[in-house]
Design an enzyme around this catalytic site. Structure first.
Site, PDB file in Angstrom:
ATOM      1  N   SER A   6       0.836  -1.201   0.000  1.00 18.42           N
ATOM      2  CA  SER A   6       0.000   0.000   0.000  1.00 18.42           C
ATOM      3  C   SER A   6       0.872   1.253   0.000  1.00 18.42           C
ATOM      4  O   SER A   6       1.704   1.448   0.891  1.00 18.42           O
ATOM      5  CB  SER A   6      -0.905   0.024   1.235  1.00 18.42           C
ATOM      6  OG  SER A   6      -1.485   1.307   1.339  1.00 18.42           O
ATOM      7  N   HIS A  31      -1.317  -1.129  -4.225  1.00 15.48           N
ATOM      8  CA  HIS A  31      -2.592  -0.781  -3.582  1.00 15.48           C
ATOM      9  C   HIS A  31      -2.611   0.720  -3.317  1.00 15.48           C
ATOM     10  O   HIS A  31      -1.685   1.267  -2.706  1.00 15.48           O
ATOM     11  CB  HIS A  31      -2.711  -1.572  -2.276  1.00 15.48           C
ATOM     12  CG  HIS A  31      -4.023  -1.446  -1.591  1.00 15.48           C
ATOM     13  ND1 HIS A  31      -5.153  -2.154  -1.975  1.00 15.48           N
ATOM     14  CD2 HIS A  31      -4.403  -0.695  -0.531  1.00 15.48           C
ATOM     15  CE1 HIS A  31      -6.157  -1.855  -1.177  1.00 15.48           C
ATOM     16  NE2 HIS A  31      -5.735  -0.962  -0.286  1.00 15.48           N
ATOM     17  N   ASP A  33      -4.705   3.696  -1.627  1.00 19.74           N
ATOM     18  CA  ASP A  33      -5.756   4.007  -0.652  1.00 19.74           C
ATOM     19  C   ASP A  33      -6.234   5.434  -0.818  1.00 19.74           C
ATOM     20  O   ASP A  33      -5.479   6.382  -0.561  1.00 19.74           O
ATOM     21  CB  ASP A  33      -5.208   3.820   0.767  1.00 19.74           C
ATOM     22  CG  ASP A  33      -5.133   2.365   1.159  1.00 19.74           C
ATOM     23  OD1 ASP A  33      -6.147   1.661   1.016  1.00 19.74           O
ATOM     24  OD2 ASP A  33      -4.052   1.926   1.601  1.00 19.74           O
ATOM     25  N   HIS A  64      -8.451   1.518  -3.879  1.00 16.21           N
ATOM     26  CA  HIS A  64      -9.394   1.262  -2.792  1.00 16.21           C
ATOM     27  C   HIS A  64     -10.022   2.593  -2.379  1.00 16.21           C
ATOM     28  O   HIS A  64      -9.364   3.415  -1.744  1.00 16.21           O
ATOM     29  CB  HIS A  64      -8.615   0.620  -1.628  1.00 16.21           C
ATOM     30  CG  HIS A  64      -9.415   0.398  -0.390  1.00 16.21           C
ATOM     31  ND1 HIS A  64      -8.825   0.120   0.835  1.00 16.21           N
ATOM     32  CD2 HIS A  64     -10.757   0.398  -0.169  1.00 16.21           C
ATOM     33  CE1 HIS A  64      -9.761  -0.035   1.744  1.00 16.21           C
ATOM     34  NE2 HIS A  64     -10.945   0.137   1.161  1.00 16.21           N
ATOM     35  N   MET A  66     -12.105   4.729  -0.164  1.00 11.05           N
ATOM     36  CA  MET A  66     -12.770   4.903   1.135  1.00 11.05           C
ATOM     37  C   MET A  66     -13.417   6.277   1.085  1.00 11.05           C
ATOM     38  O   MET A  66     -12.926   7.246   1.664  1.00 11.05           O
ATOM     39  CB  MET A  66     -11.739   4.804   2.260  1.00 11.05           C
ATOM     40  CG  MET A  66     -11.217   3.389   2.458  1.00 11.05           C
ATOM     41  SD  MET A  66      -9.652   3.329   3.329  1.00 11.05           S
ATOM     42  CE  MET A  66      -8.538   3.523   1.951  1.00 11.05           C
ATOM     43  N   MET A 135     -11.677  -5.943   5.161  1.00 13.19           N
ATOM     44  CA  MET A 135     -10.837  -5.062   5.984  1.00 13.19           C
ATOM     45  C   MET A 135     -10.554  -5.739   7.319  1.00 13.19           C
ATOM     46  O   MET A 135     -11.473  -6.245   7.974  1.00 13.19           O
ATOM     47  CB  MET A 135     -11.542  -3.715   6.234  1.00 13.19           C
ATOM     48  CG  MET A 135     -11.666  -2.802   5.034  1.00 13.19           C
ATOM     49  SD  MET A 135     -10.102  -2.404   4.231  1.00 13.19           S
ATOM     50  CE  MET A 135      -9.168  -1.649   5.572  1.00 13.19           C
ATOM     51  N   ASP A 173      -6.645  -6.484   4.227  1.00 10.95           N
ATOM     52  CA  ASP A 173      -6.044  -5.154   4.257  1.00 10.95           C
ATOM     53  C   ASP A 173      -6.142  -4.586   5.674  1.00 10.95           C
ATOM     54  O   ASP A 173      -7.244  -4.413   6.189  1.00 10.95           O
ATOM     55  CB  ASP A 173      -6.819  -4.271   3.256  1.00 10.95           C
ATOM     56  CG  ASP A 173      -6.273  -2.863   3.147  1.00 10.95           C
ATOM     57  OD1 ASP A 173      -5.215  -2.569   3.725  1.00 10.95           O
ATOM     58  OD2 ASP A 173      -6.922  -2.045   2.465  1.00 10.95           O
TER      59      ASP A 173
HETATM   60  C1  DX5 Z   1      -6.334   1.305   5.915  1.00  9.14           C
HETATM   61  C2  DX5 Z   1      -5.920   1.152   4.464  1.00  9.14           C
HETATM   62  C3  DX5 Z   1      -4.811   0.175   4.324  1.00  9.14           C
HETATM   63  C4  DX5 Z   1      -3.529   0.610   4.958  1.00  9.14           C
HETATM   64  C5  DX5 Z   1      -2.878  -0.590   5.559  1.00  9.14           C
HETATM   65  O1  DX5 Z   1      -7.246   2.298   6.022  1.00  9.14           O
HETATM   66  O2  DX5 Z   1      -7.004   0.716   3.677  1.00  9.14           O
HETATM   67  O3  DX5 Z   1      -4.592  -0.195   2.963  1.00  9.14           O
HETATM   68  O4  DX5 Z   1      -2.650   1.204   4.051  1.00  9.14           O
HETATM   69  O5  DX5 Z   1      -1.787  -0.174   6.302  1.00  9.14           O
HETATM   70  P1  DX5 Z   1      -1.046  -1.132   7.340  1.00  9.14           P
HETATM   71  O6  DX5 Z   1      -0.536  -2.277   6.541  1.00  9.14           O
HETATM   72  O7  DX5 Z   1       0.008  -0.269   7.897  1.00  9.14           O
HETATM   73  O8  DX5 Z   1      -2.087  -1.557   8.341  1.00  9.14           O
HETATM   74 ZN    ZN Z   2      -6.656  -0.223   1.501  1.00  6.83          ZN
END
Ligand code: DX5
Ligand code: ZN
Length: 239
Positions: A6, A31, A33, A64, A66, A135, A173
């Site tokens: 990510s 990935h 975010d 992804h 959000m 998630m 994730d």
């Molecule tokens: C969380 C994101 C993840 C995040 C994961 O809100 O969707 O993709 O980057 O980060 P780590 O691996 O540090 O938990």
């Molecule tokens: Zn993510």
């Protein structure tokens, strides 16, 4: 198995170099975010950054979203070079149209589910998606602790995948590292997103290899021990 570092955990001061680091890391997906400060209490980056990174690599861009209003963003991320766009099932009665819209843009379709949401909410959509993103933290921030209670959801989704007619990836994730990835792999996950445990490490290539090894070991069949009865005896000349 797919490893998807990510970009959230990358160094934003030198994103182009971070993409190069990814390019030689052996990871299959990148990935991305996207946070809107509304669906989650944080902001990340938008389609402009994704578009700027697109010419630097041919890797699969796993976007992804959000975001509370993906409707307005889908064409922008398609134009920016997304290969797959994932929206959240928590958007309720808009989900069906959003999945259709992503497909109509010629992209792979992802559907994400947050830890508190019942897995049953995604079931009606399984025939229409390429990836189910489970998630394993509440989204919004990197570096959070893996929520173990999400493991049964992975197992259930895997069971549906085995018994149903539809193939889809099960992506995890949040809080993914060598240990939690192994647990998720045993439960049935096959796409592993990690920020802190991948871009957060100085040697991305080594971190990807370590994560891959942990997953392989977790799902490898147990070695068959030769039974005593079949143990080849030593020839007199070897004694
Ligand atoms: C969380 C994101 C993840 C995040 C994961 O809100 O969707 O993709 O980057 O980060 P780590 O691996 O540090 O938990
Ligand atoms: Zn993510």
């Amino acid at each position: 198995m797919i490893i998807a570092p990510s970009l959230l955990a990358a160094n934003y001061g030198r994103l182009a170099r971070e993409v190069t680091r990814h390019k030689v890391s052996g990871a299959e997906w990148l990935h991305l975010d996207i946070m809107d400060g509304h669906f989650v209490p944080n902001l990340s980056f938008g389609p402009g950054i994704v578009k700027a990174l697109r010419p630097l690599t041919r890797t699969f861009f796993d976007v992804h979203l959000m975001c509370s209003k993906p409707e307005v963003l889908l064409p922008l991320f398609a134009d920016a070079g997304a290969d797959q766009i994932t929206v959240h099932v928590e958007l309720g009665d808009r989900v069906s149209h959003l999945l259709w819209k992503i497909r109509s843009l010629g992209l792979k379709v992802g559907l994400a589910i947050n830890p508190p949401t019942q897995l049953a909410t995604v079931r009606p959509f399984l025939s229409r998606i390429d990836t189910l993103l489970i998630m394993t933290v509440n989204p919004g921030f990197g570096g959070q602790e893996f929520i173990e209670e999400c493991l049964p959801k992975i197992q259930q989704a895997h069971a549906w995948r085995l018994t149903g007619a539809h193939a889809f990836h099960i992506e995890v994730d949040g809080g993914i590292n060598e240990h939690t990835a192994a647990d998720c792999a045993r439960a049935g996950a096959d796409v592993f997103v990690a920020g802190t445990a991948l871009f957060g490490r100085p040697n991305l290539k080594a971190a990807v290899a370590k994560l891959r090894r942990a997953v392989h070991q977790a799902v490898a069949p147990a070695p068959v021990r030769p039974s005593r009865a079949h143990k080849p005896g030593k020839l007199p000349s070897q004694r």
